[in-house]
Every structure is written in structure tokens, then in C-alpha cells.
Design a protein around this motif. Structure first.
Motif, PDB file in Angstrom:
ATOM      1  N   ALA A  15      23.441 -20.591   0.675  1.00 41.79           N
ATOM      2  CA  ALA A  15      24.449 -21.333  -0.083  1.00 41.79           C
ATOM      3  C   ALA A  15      24.043 -21.330  -1.547  1.00 41.79           C
ATOM      4  O   ALA A  15      22.897 -20.981  -1.896  1.00 41.79           O
ATOM      5  CB  ALA A  15      24.574 -22.766   0.448  1.00 41.79           C
ATOM      6  N   LYS A  16      24.940 -21.711  -2.422  1.00 44.49           N
ATOM      7  CA  LYS A  16      24.680 -21.708  -3.863  1.00 44.49           C
ATOM      8  C   LYS A  16      23.489 -22.619  -4.190  1.00 44.49           C
ATOM      9  O   LYS A  16      23.335 -23.699  -3.619  1.00 44.49           O
ATOM     10  CB  LYS A  16      25.913 -22.167  -4.637  1.00 44.49           C
ATOM     11  N   LYS A  32      18.653 -10.180 -12.243  1.00 44.99           N
ATOM     12  CA  LYS A  32      19.611 -10.550 -11.214  1.00 44.99           C
ATOM     13  C   LYS A  32      19.733  -9.425 -10.195  1.00 44.99           C
ATOM     14  O   LYS A  32      19.488  -8.266 -10.493  1.00 44.99           O
ATOM     15  CB  LYS A  32      20.974 -10.853 -11.834  1.00 44.99           C
ATOM     16  N   VAL A  33      20.116  -9.811  -8.979  1.00 40.49           N
ATOM     17  CA  VAL A  33      20.250  -8.841  -7.903  1.00 40.49           C
ATOM     18  C   VAL A  33      21.479  -9.213  -7.077  1.00 40.49           C
ATOM     19  O   VAL A  33      21.792 -10.392  -6.919  1.00 40.49           O
ATOM     20  CB  VAL A  33      18.968  -8.804  -7.031  1.00 40.49           C
ATOM     21  N   THR A  34      22.196  -8.191  -6.587  1.00 43.50           N
ATOM     22  CA  THR A  34      23.416  -8.408  -5.804  1.00 43.50           C
ATOM     23  C   THR A  34      23.239  -7.818  -4.408  1.00 43.50           C
ATOM     24  O   THR A  34      22.823  -6.674  -4.258  1.00 43.50           O
ATOM     25  CB  THR A  34      24.628  -7.748  -6.485  1.00 43.50           C
ATOM     26  N   PHE A  35      23.556  -8.606  -3.381  1.00 42.22           N
ATOM     27  CA  PHE A  35      23.496  -8.151  -1.996  1.00 42.22           C
ATOM     28  C   PHE A  35      24.931  -8.076  -1.473  1.00 42.22           C
ATOM     29  O   PHE A  35      25.640  -9.093  -1.449  1.00 42.22           O
ATOM     30  CB  PHE A  35      22.665  -9.116  -1.141  1.00 42.22           C
ATOM     31  N   LYS A  62      19.062 -14.513  -8.412  1.00 43.80           N
ATOM     32  CA  LYS A  62      18.137 -14.252  -9.504  1.00 43.80           C
ATOM     33  C   LYS A  62      16.715 -14.232  -8.951  1.00 43.80           C
ATOM     34  O   LYS A  62      16.339 -15.103  -8.162  1.00 43.80           O
ATOM     35  CB  LYS A  62      18.252 -15.323 -10.587  1.00 43.80           C
ATOM     36  N   VAL A  63      15.945 -13.230  -9.350  1.00 48.99           N
ATOM     37  CA  VAL A  63      14.559 -13.126  -8.904  1.00 48.99           C
ATOM     38  C   VAL A  63      13.703 -14.115  -9.685  1.00 48.99           C
ATOM     39  O   VAL A  63      13.639 -14.062 -10.913  1.00 48.99           O
ATOM     40  CB  VAL A  63      14.026 -11.691  -9.093  1.00 48.99           C
ATOM     41  N   VAL A  64      13.057 -15.037  -8.974  1.00 56.04           N
ATOM     42  CA  VAL A  64      12.223 -16.056  -9.618  1.00 56.04           C
ATOM     43  C   VAL A  64      10.796 -15.540  -9.801  1.00 56.04           C
ATOM     44  O   VAL A  64      10.256 -15.544 -10.909  1.00 56.04           O
ATOM     45  CB  VAL A  64      12.220 -17.360  -8.799  1.00 56.04           C
ATOM     46  N   LYS A  65      10.179 -15.082  -8.708  1.00 58.05           N
ATOM     47  CA  LYS A  65       8.810 -14.578  -8.807  1.00 58.05           C
ATOM     48  C   LYS A  65       8.458 -13.791  -7.550  1.00 58.05           C
ATOM     49  O   LYS A  65       9.112 -13.908  -6.513  1.00 58.05           O
ATOM     50  CB  LYS A  65       7.816 -15.724  -8.992  1.00 58.05           C
ATOM     51  N   HIS A  66       7.402 -13.001  -7.660  1.00 61.60           N
ATOM     52  CA  HIS A  66       6.839 -12.269  -6.532  1.00 61.60           C
ATOM     53  C   HIS A  66       5.572 -12.990  -6.088  1.00 61.60           C
ATOM     54  O   HIS A  66       4.787 -13.463  -6.914  1.00 61.60           O
ATOM     55  CB  HIS A  66       6.518 -10.828  -6.908  1.00 61.60           C
ATOM     56  N   LEU A  67       5.350 -13.065  -4.788  1.00 59.21           N
ATOM     57  CA  LEU A  67       4.192 -13.776  -4.260  1.00 59.21           C
ATOM     58  C   LEU A  67       3.824 -13.225  -2.891  1.00 59.21           C
ATOM     59  O   LEU A  67       4.462 -12.291  -2.397  1.00 59.21           O
ATOM     60  CB  LEU A  67       4.494 -15.271  -4.166  1.00 59.21           C
ATOM     61  N   LYS A  68       2.797 -13.797  -2.291  1.00 56.32           N
ATOM     62  CA  LYS A  68       2.381 -13.417  -0.946  1.00 56.32           C
ATOM     63  C   LYS A  68       2.463 -14.631  -0.034  1.00 56.32           C
ATOM     64  O   LYS A  68       2.209 -15.760  -0.446  1.00 56.32           O
ATOM     65  CB  LYS A  68       0.947 -12.865  -0.952  1.00 56.32           C
ATOM     66  N   GLY A  69       2.833 -14.384   1.225  1.00 60.07           N
ATOM     67  CA  GLY A  69       2.972 -15.459   2.192  1.00 60.07           C
ATOM     68  C   GLY A  69       1.635 -15.916   2.737  1.00 60.07           C
ATOM     69  O   GLY A  69       0.567 -15.448   2.331  1.00 60.07           O
ATOM     70  N   ASP A  70       1.690 -16.868   3.678  1.00 57.53           N
ATOM     71  CA  ASP A  70       0.475 -17.395   4.302  1.00 57.53           C
ATOM     72  C   ASP A  70      -0.220 -16.310   5.124  1.00 57.53           C
ATOM     73  O   ASP A  70       0.426 -15.397   5.644  1.00 57.53           O
ATOM     74  CB  ASP A  70       0.812 -18.586   5.202  1.00 57.53           C
ATOM     75  N   LYS A  71      -1.533 -16.438   5.232  1.00 64.77           N
ATOM     76  CA  LYS A  71      -2.295 -15.451   5.990  1.00 64.77           C
ATOM     77  C   LYS A  71      -2.014 -15.597   7.492  1.00 64.77           C
ATOM     78  O   LYS A  71      -1.944 -16.701   8.033  1.00 64.77           O
ATOM     79  CB  LYS A  71      -3.789 -15.619   5.737  1.00 64.77           C
ATOM     80  N   VAL A  72      -1.841 -14.442   8.124  1.00 66.52           N
ATOM     81  CA  VAL A  72      -1.654 -14.377   9.568  1.00 66.52           C
ATOM     82  C   VAL A  72      -2.828 -13.613  10.161  1.00 66.52           C
ATOM     83  O   VAL A  72      -3.181 -12.535   9.672  1.00 66.52           O
ATOM     84  CB  VAL A  72      -0.327 -13.670   9.930  1.00 66.52           C
ATOM     85  N   GLU A  95      10.609 -14.548  -4.220  1.00 64.41           N
ATOM     86  CA  GLU A  95      11.401 -15.775  -4.229  1.00 64.41           C
ATOM     87  C   GLU A  95      12.642 -15.567  -5.085  1.00 64.41           C
ATOM     88  O   GLU A  95      12.553 -15.147  -6.238  1.00 64.41           O
ATOM     89  CB  GLU A  95      10.587 -16.940  -4.795  1.00 64.41           C
ATOM     90  N   ILE A  96      13.819 -15.839  -4.504  1.00 64.95           N
ATOM     91  CA  ILE A  96      15.073 -15.693  -5.231  1.00 64.95           C
ATOM     92  C   ILE A  96      15.869 -16.993  -5.138  1.00 64.95           C
ATOM     93  O   ILE A  96      15.651 -17.804  -4.231  1.00 64.95           O
ATOM     94  CB  ILE A  96      15.924 -14.518  -4.693  1.00 64.95           C
ATOM     95  N   VAL A  97      16.783 -17.179  -6.085  1.00 67.35           N
ATOM     96  CA  VAL A  97      17.684 -18.329  -6.085  1.00 67.35           C
ATOM     97  C   VAL A  97      19.116 -17.804  -6.023  1.00 67.35           C
ATOM     98  O   VAL A  97      19.502 -16.947  -6.823  1.00 67.35           O
ATOM     99  CB  VAL A  97      17.496 -19.209  -7.334  1.00 67.35           C
ATOM    100  N   ILE A  98      19.893 -18.310  -5.077  1.00 69.17           N
ATOM    101  CA  ILE A  98      21.279 -17.879  -4.922  1.00 69.17           C
ATOM    102  C   ILE A  98      22.104 -18.489  -6.056  1.00 69.17           C
ATOM    103  O   ILE A  98      22.169 -19.714  -6.207  1.00 69.17           O
ATOM    104  CB  ILE A  98      21.855 -18.314  -3.560  1.00 69.17           C
ATOM    105  N   GLU A  99      22.736 -17.631  -6.861  1.00 71.41           N
ATOM    106  CA  GLU A  99      23.531 -18.102  -7.987  1.00 71.41           C
ATOM    107  C   GLU A  99      25.015 -18.207  -7.663  1.00 71.41           C
ATOM    108  O   GLU A  99      25.689 -19.105  -8.155  1.00 71.41           O
ATOM    109  CB  GLU A  99      23.331 -17.181  -9.195  1.00 71.41           C
ATOM    110  N   SER A 100      25.535 -17.293  -6.852  1.00 66.83           N
ATOM    111  CA  SER A 100      26.955 -17.352  -6.516  1.00 66.83           C
ATOM    112  C   SER A 100      27.235 -16.547  -5.260  1.00 66.83           C
ATOM    113  O   SER A 100      26.494 -15.635  -4.906  1.00 66.83           O
ATOM    114  CB  SER A 100      27.816 -16.828  -7.671  1.00 66.83           C
ATOM    115  N   ILE A 101      28.334 -16.917  -4.579  1.00 58.57           N
ATOM    116  CA  ILE A 101      28.819 -16.201  -3.403  1.00 58.57           C
ATOM    117  C   ILE A 101      30.226 -15.726  -3.713  1.00 58.57           C
ATOM    118  O   ILE A 101      31.128 -16.527  -3.974  1.00 58.57           O
ATOM    119  CB  ILE A 101      28.812 -17.100  -2.150  1.00 58.57           C
ATOM    120  N   ILE A 102      30.426 -14.411  -3.728  1.00 60.52           N
ATOM    121  CA  ILE A 102      31.718 -13.820  -4.053  1.00 60.52           C
ATOM    122  C   ILE A 102      32.427 -13.459  -2.752  1.00 60.52           C
ATOM    123  O   ILE A 102      31.887 -12.711  -1.933  1.00 60.52           O
ATOM    124  CB  ILE A 102      31.537 -12.561  -4.928  1.00 60.52           C
TER     125      ILE A 102
END
Length: 226
Positions: A15-16, A32-35, A62-72, A95-102
Motif C-alpha cells: 500500500a502507499k 525511483k523504480v517501477t514494478f 523509491k529505493v531507500v538503502k541496500h542492506l543485509k538481512g539477519d544471519k541464517v 529497502e524501498i518505500v511505496i510511493e504510488s499505485i497506478i
């Protein structure tokens, strides 16, 4: 309003203004990135389902940052062989933030567009570049019926998956591949992997010499002679 969309090979309900963690995207932070592979749209009681995707629908983020997840922790053990291996894995995420849904009117993209050179603002600073990303392409599969490469001593599920993605999915193909080339293909898989015996093991498996292969594997430890 929410949507179910495929992003980086996974499906998400978004959702937005929602934050989402997806597999690592090849997009710079701040861009910004579009799916465009939207499978479902819901606006109140109005629900639209794609077949499989909804034409003209897209999710912008919008791309916020690149990171690594928890260790498995990944632990492998073979009974009665004295073999065990323990590895850790941290998934690369974005990590991305949804800006809009078209819901309609978005341009469908067939392939991933290369990032264009950053445009410069009047103050000389680089302006963000919008990049459109299509659905993640599937890994190339080798021709013919695949074999269970995990039957080769020293090959686990992650290595087998990596070899399949590189086009090596049968014992015959593995047998024809040089040990050094195999080591290069699985270089990103964590752990110490000795590939010297893998082509010979694969050849025995391809020839159907299972008894001979089993006898040899009883003398190996993680693909290495004891």
C-alpha cells in the motif's frame, strides 16, 4: 487501496507509504523504480485480478538503502559418514518505500532498462534518475532432464542451485566441467569447497556406476579424501 505485485522474484501485498524489503535491486539509493507485474488491485470493494498481470497497472517506489538481512545458520550432516558442515548466510536486501499505485495507464516494460546518466541540476548536483524494472528474469536452465547433483559428495542444496543457474543440471554436464571452473561458479557460496573430485564423481553417476561411486564416497569427507 492496495496491490499484490511481483518485485525481485517475490510477491508482496503493498500500500502507499509502506516499507518493503526485497531481494537486492541493481538500482542506486535515492532512485525511483517501477514494478509493472501487478497481479491484483483492490480499492474498497472494487477488486481487479490480472490474468496473470493487470495491463497498465504499476507500483512506483523509491529505493531507500541496500542492506543485509539477519544471519541464517545452514547445517549439513550425513549419518554414519562423520561429515558435518555449518555455514552462515545473510541475504542481500533492498529497502524501498511505496510511493504510488497506478491502476491504469502505466507503460509496460519488457526488459530492464539501463540506468541513464544522471542529469545535472542548475546547482551542479546530480538529479535522481528514475529506473524502470521489469519482472526478474528466470535463471537459465540447462537443456534436458536435470539430475540430483546433491548425490555428489560435497554438493549441497545451495551449490546445486547455483550450478543449475549456471546451466549445469546433469551429471554429464558436471563431469565435462573443469574443477577450477566449478570453483569459480560457486565462489559466492559461503564455505570452503574442494571441487577436485566432483567431475569424476559426476562421471560415475552419469555412467550409472552407483556401487563404485558409493564405495569411493565412503572414503571422502566433504568431497575430499580422508
Amino acid at each position: 487501496m492496495y496491490a499484490i505485485v511481483e518485485m525481485a522474484g517475490q510477491q508482496f501485498k503493498v500500500a502507499k507509504d509502506q516499507k518493503v524489503y526485497v531481494h537486492r535491486l541493481q538500482v542506486e539509493e535515492g532512485n525511483k523504480v517501477t514494478f509493472d507485474n501487478v497481479l491484483l488491485l483492490a480499492d474498497g470493494s472494487n477488486v481487479t485480478i490480472g490474468a496473470p498481470a493487470i495491463d497498465g497497472a504499476a507500483v512506483e517506489a523509491k529505493v531507500v538503502k541496500h542492506l543485509k538481512g539477519d544471519k541464517v545458520i545452514v547445517f549439513h550432516k550425513k549419518r554414519r559418514k562423520g561429515y558435518s558442515k555449518k555455514n552462515g548466510h545473510r541475504q542481500s536486501l533492498t529497502e524501498i518505500v511505496i510511493e504510488s499505485i497506478i491502476s491504469k495507464g502505466a507503460k509496460k516494460t519488457e526488459t530492464k532498462k539501463a540506468a541513464e546518466p544522471k542529469a545535472k541540476k542548475a546547482d551542479g548536483k546530480a538529479a535522481p534518475v528514475e529506473v524502470s524494472v521489469a519482472s526478474k528474469p528466470k535463471a537459465k536452465k540447462a537443456t534436458g532432464k536435470g539430475d540430483d547433483l546433491k548425490k555428489v559428495e560435497g554438493i549441497g542444496p545451495k551449490i546445486a542451485e547455483t550450478l543449475n543457474a549456471a546451466g549445469i543440471s546433469t551429471f554429464a554436464e558436471l563431469a565435462k566441467t573443469d574443477a577450477a571452473k566449478i570453483a569459480e561458479i560457486i565462489a559466492d557460496v559461503r564455505g570452503n569447497h574442494v571441487t577436485d573430485t566432483w567431475p569424476k564423481q559426476a562421471q560415475l553417476a552419469a555412467d550409472g556406476k552407483w556401487d563404485e561411486l558409493q564405495k569411493w564416497q565412503d572414503e571422502l569427507d566433504g568431497g575430499v579424501a580422508k
